[in-house]
Design an enzyme around this catalytic site. Structure first.
Site, PDB file in Angstrom:
ATOM      1  CB  ILE A  41      -0.984   0.021   1.191  1.00  0.00           C
ATOM      2  CG1 ILE A  41      -0.250   0.019   2.527  1.00  0.00           C
ATOM      3  CG2 ILE A  41      -1.954  -1.136   1.103  1.00  0.00           C
ATOM      4  CD1 ILE A  41      -1.183   0.173   3.717  1.00  0.00           C
ATOM      5  CE1 TYR A 125       0.452  -9.899  29.530  1.00  0.00           C
ATOM      6  CE2 TYR A 125      -1.837 -10.300  30.129  1.00  0.00           C
ATOM      7  CZ  TYR A 125      -0.634  -9.653  30.341  1.00  0.00           C
ATOM      8  OH  TYR A 125      -0.527  -8.749  31.366  1.00  0.00           O
TER       9      TYR A 125
END
Length: 245
Positions: A41, A125
């Site tokens: 991009i 986590y």
């Protein structure tokens, strides 16, 4: 192809391309520094901005100062060094020139940080946590920079965005599902080009965009105190970097 293509308030949607969101806009006299412009991009962003007559500077990640910063903290969080600190430093180095240009030409300057919606799960986590923290830093940086520029009455805005899940070298999802929920490169560059160039964004700062529209983000990303702490922390890292210029 993109299944979820309902248009937002801007008139654009997730399926809009960079060319579509900048159609008819003349960027003559503007200069854009595009990081990550060597693939994906970043390349499309540079291409479309140039198509709109913007003078494009294609910046690479391995700048000497950026590399020194990365080496200093690489063992702690390489994502933070690459995705936040290096870009923070580049912005800081260019800021005075941008201020002079904005004042001299009476043209609004725009700083656009490309982030990610992965910031919504930075408290988990998992393997995305470190990456998410670095992208959260992009949002907080834009937010606090926007505040500082407004206080200084400078005609420069700072915003952040999520380009969408893109089929680039950084992220690929194969199979039938990926075909319908992953943006192509042209669509992926749309929000960046929209925020960088479209008149609808004039005067808007400290916002977060997705699918070429203003979007909601996480509580942490809206934490002004956290944004200030990150600003001070980043400058401390840069100032303690060997051979800092």
């Amino acid at each position: 192809m993109w299944l979820f293509s309902r248009k937002g308030a801007s008139g654009f949607s997730a399926s809009s391309t960079a060319e579509e969101v900048t159609q008819g806009i003349d960027g003559t006299g503007l200069t854009a520094v595009v990081t990550g412009a060597s693939s994906g991009i970043g390349t499309e962003t540079a291409r479309v901005l140039a198509l709109r007559a913007v003078h494009v500077v294609m910046a690479v990640k391995n700048m000497t100062a950026g590399r020194e910063v990365k080496d200093t903290i690489a063992k702690r969080n390489p994502n933070l060094a690459t995705n936040h600190v290096g870009k923070f430093l580049l912005t800081h180095l260019l800021l005075e020139t941008m201020k002079k240009t904005a004042q001299g030409r009476r043209t609004e300057g725009r700083i656009v940080n490309v982030s990610s919606r992965v910031i919504l799960i930075t408290s988990l986590y998992n393997s995305l946590s470190a990456y998410g923290q670095s992208k959260l830093a992009n949002v907080l940086h834009a937010k606090d920079l926007a505040r500082r520029l407004k206080e200084d009455e400078v005609a420069i805005t700072a915003n952040s965005l999520h380009p969408g899940a893109i089929a680039t070298n950084l992220f690929r999802l194969v199979g039938l599902v990926g075909k319908y929920v992953i943006k192509n490169v042209e669509q992926g560059a749309a929000t960046t080009c929209y925020v960088a160039l479209h008149p609808q964004i004039t005067g808007k700062a400290g916002l977060y965009f997705a699918d070429s529209n203003v979007a909601e983000t996480s509580l942490q990303a809206n934490d002004n105190a956290l944004a200030r702490k990150l600003w001070d922390f980043t400058f401390t890292l840069i100032n303690n970097c060997p051979n800092n210029t």
